[in-house]
Write a protein that holds these residues in place. Structure first.
Motif, PDB file in Angstrom:
ATOM      1  N   PRO A 186       0.660  -1.133   0.022  1.00 16.51           N
ATOM      2  CA  PRO A 186       0.038  -0.098  -0.242  1.00 16.51           C
ATOM      3  C   PRO A 186       0.728   1.230  -0.132  1.00 16.51           C
ATOM      4  CG  PRO A 186      -0.348  -1.045   2.098  1.00 16.51           C
ATOM      5  CD  PRO A 186       0.614  -1.942   1.314  1.00 16.51           C
ATOM      6  N   ARG A 198       5.019  10.774  -2.430  1.00 15.64           N
ATOM      7  CA  ARG A 198       4.938  10.496  -1.365  1.00 15.64           C
ATOM      8  C   ARG A 198       6.261  10.948  -0.394  1.00 15.64           C
ATOM      9  NH1 ARG A 198       4.918   4.495   1.292  1.00 15.64           N
ATOM     10  NH2 ARG A 198       4.037   5.036   3.299  1.00 15.64           N
ATOM     11  N   TYR A 202      11.340   8.496   0.996  1.00 16.45           N
ATOM     12  CA  TYR A 202      11.193   7.610   0.103  1.00 16.45           C
ATOM     13  C   TYR A 202      11.749   7.774  -1.352  1.00 16.45           C
ATOM     14  CZ  TYR A 202       7.938   5.890   3.295  1.00 16.45           C
ATOM     15  OH  TYR A 202       7.285   5.312   4.757  1.00 16.45           O
ATOM     16  N   ASN A 236       8.007  -5.399  -1.288  1.00 15.66           N
ATOM     17  CA  ASN A 236       7.811  -4.438  -0.055  1.00 15.66           C
ATOM     18  C   ASN A 236       6.530  -4.356   0.331  1.00 15.66           C
ATOM     19  OD1 ASN A 236       7.943  -1.950   1.390  1.00 15.66           O
ATOM     20  ND2 ASN A 236       8.793  -0.604  -0.060  1.00 15.66           N
ATOM     21  N   GLY A 261       5.144  -2.417   2.396  1.00 14.88           N
ATOM     22  CA  GLY A 261       4.803  -1.334   2.939  1.00 14.88           C
ATOM     23  C   GLY A 261       4.187  -1.533   4.462  1.00 14.88           C
ATOM     24  N   ALA A 262       3.300  -0.967   4.588  1.00 13.51           N
ATOM     25  CA  ALA A 262       2.630  -0.694   5.995  1.00 13.51           C
ATOM     26  C   ALA A 262       2.192  -2.166   6.460  1.00 13.51           C
ATOM     27  CB  ALA A 262       1.575   0.171   6.280  1.00 13.51           C
ATOM     28  N   HIS A 314       4.209  -4.444   9.142  1.00 11.96           N
ATOM     29  CA  HIS A 314       4.035  -4.326  10.571  1.00 11.96           C
ATOM     30  C   HIS A 314       2.845  -4.884  11.250  1.00 11.96           C
ATOM     31  CE1 HIS A 314       7.088  -1.852   9.454  1.00 11.96           C
ATOM     32  NE2 HIS A 314       6.519  -0.800   8.930  1.00 11.96           N
ATOM     33  N   HIS A 321      12.705  -2.631   1.997  1.00  9.16           N
ATOM     34  CA  HIS A 321      12.376  -1.517   2.377  1.00  9.16           C
ATOM     35  C   HIS A 321      12.961  -0.191   1.947  1.00  9.16           C
ATOM     36  CE1 HIS A 321       9.296  -3.401   4.941  1.00  9.16           C
ATOM     37  NE2 HIS A 321      10.216  -4.091   5.313  1.00  9.16           N
ATOM     38  N   LEU A 322      12.433   0.753   1.425  1.00  8.45           N
ATOM     39  CA  LEU A 322      13.129   2.162   0.593  1.00  8.45           C
ATOM     40  C   LEU A 322      14.070   2.572   2.131  1.00  8.45           C
ATOM     41  CD1 LEU A 322      10.256   3.080  -1.338  1.00  8.45           C
ATOM     42  CD2 LEU A 322      12.563   2.458  -2.020  1.00  8.45           C
ATOM     43  N   SER A 323      13.256   2.924   3.272  1.00 11.20           N
ATOM     44  CA  SER A 323      13.796   3.375   4.330  1.00 11.20           C
ATOM     45  C   SER A 323      14.208   2.464   5.300  1.00 11.20           C
ATOM     46  CB  SER A 323      12.637   4.397   4.901  1.00 11.20           C
ATOM     47  OG  SER A 323      11.543   3.435   5.426  1.00 11.20           O
ATOM     48  N   ILE A 356      14.108   1.195   8.468  1.00 10.33           N
ATOM     49  CA  ILE A 356      12.616   1.060   9.483  1.00 10.33           C
ATOM     50  C   ILE A 356      13.134   1.200  10.792  1.00 10.33           C
ATOM     51  CG2 ILE A 356      10.932   0.149   7.878  1.00 10.33           C
ATOM     52  CD1 ILE A 356      11.288  -2.557   8.952  1.00 10.33           C
ATOM     53  N   ARG A 379      13.304   4.736  12.478  1.00 14.70           N
ATOM     54  CA  ARG A 379      11.947   5.326  12.186  1.00 14.70           C
ATOM     55  C   ARG A 379      10.989   5.080  13.405  1.00 14.70           C
ATOM     56  NH1 ARG A 379       9.441   4.931   6.773  1.00 14.70           N
ATOM     57  NH2 ARG A 379       8.145   6.621   7.418  1.00 14.70           N
ATOM     58  N   ARG A 425       7.126   0.724  13.530  1.00 15.41           N
ATOM     59  CA  ARG A 425       7.735   0.193  12.115  1.00 15.41           C
ATOM     60  C   ARG A 425       9.025  -0.732  12.522  1.00 15.41           C
ATOM     61  NH1 ARG A 425       5.447   3.586   8.270  1.00 15.41           N
ATOM     62  NH2 ARG A 425       5.341   5.746   8.986  1.00 15.41           N
TER      63      ARG A 425
HETATM   64  C1  DQA Z   1       8.225   0.933   3.748  1.00 16.86           C
HETATM   65  C2  DQA Z   1       8.283   1.231   5.232  1.00 16.86           C
HETATM   66  C3  DQA Z   1       6.860   1.061   5.996  1.00 16.86           C
HETATM   67  O1  DQA Z   1       7.018   1.425   7.331  1.00 16.86           O
HETATM   68  C4  DQA Z   1       5.859   2.163   5.254  1.00 16.86           C
HETATM   69  O2  DQA Z   1       4.704   1.811   5.921  1.00 16.86           O
HETATM   70  C5  DQA Z   1       5.851   1.834   3.825  1.00 16.86           C
HETATM   71  C6  DQA Z   1       7.093   1.774   3.070  1.00 16.86           C
HETATM   72  C7  DQA Z   1       9.551   1.276   3.202  1.00 16.86           C
HETATM   73  O3  DQA Z   1       9.802   1.077   2.046  1.00 16.86           O
HETATM   74  O4  DQA Z   1      10.631   2.053   3.684  1.00 16.86           O
HETATM   75  O5  DQA Z   1       4.863   2.195   3.355  1.00 16.86           O
HETATM   76  O6  DQA Z   1       7.976  -0.281   3.469  1.00 16.86           O
END
Ligand code: DQA
Length: 158
Positions: free
Chosen positions: A20, A28, A33, A86, A88-89, A92, A112-114, A116, A119, A123
């Motif tokens: 998502p 975004r 990201y 990936n 996304g949310a 978690h 994951h791009l970031s 986690i 953060r 996460r």
């Molecule tokens: C993410 C990290 C997740 O916590 C976040 O909800 C995302 C992107 C990332 O790629 O860093 O949607 O998966």
């Protein structure tokens, strides 16, 4: 008598799934990201997969059940298929995605791009990591390319 040995092995295939809000890449929270869009990522991954000789199925969904269905589709369609995801949310929150991965036994790399772990606390936990072969995080969109190269190696060894 002359014989020809045909390879029985199926084409290596990687399903690269994004969860998502990753359709919003580029606009975004670009400070977290990055500036590339999901279409940019898909184009880069397609070029890389062509050079690796890997077929790429690249999809994104904002719906957990749709992602579960795609993991099942990949995992149940034979050997030589890997998953780069990936979530996304859903990383978690989703026991369903985790169960789809463990239930099909598909080799999986979580991306994951970031980072986690740098953060918010919510996460820090991933339902997916314990059932993944590996995890790549904090390296931006390059993480997808690294995951594809690593998955290609995994598929070569299976
Ligand atoms: C993410 C990290 C997740 O916590 C976040 O909800 C995302 C992107 C990332 O790629 O860093 O949607 O998966």
């Amino acid at each position: 008598m002359c014989g020809i040995t045909l390879s029985q092995s199926r084409q290596k295939t990687v399903y690269l799934l994004n969860g998502p809000n990753l359709n919003l890449l580029g606009t975004r929270e670009p400070d977290i990201y990055g500036a590339k869009t999901l279409a940019d990522v898909e184009a880069e991954c397609a070029t890389l997969c062509a050079s690796l000789g890997v077929a790429l199925t690249f999809r994104q969904s904002n719906h957990e059940g749709e992602l579960v269905g795609w993991i099942q589709e990949a995992g149940l369609s034979g050997n030589n298929i890997g998953l780069v995801i990936n979530p996304g949310a859903y990383t978690h929150t989703s026991v369903a995605l985790r169960d789809a991965i463990s239930g099909t036994g598909i080799p999986t790399i979580e991306v994951h791009l970031s980072n986690i772990h740098k953060r918010e606390e919510f996460r820090h936990h991933s339902y997916i990591s314990p059932v993944a072969n590996g995890v790549i995080l904090g390296l931006g969109t390059k993480g997808y390319s690294l995951a594809l190269v690593a998955m290609n190696d995994i598929l070569d060894k299976t």
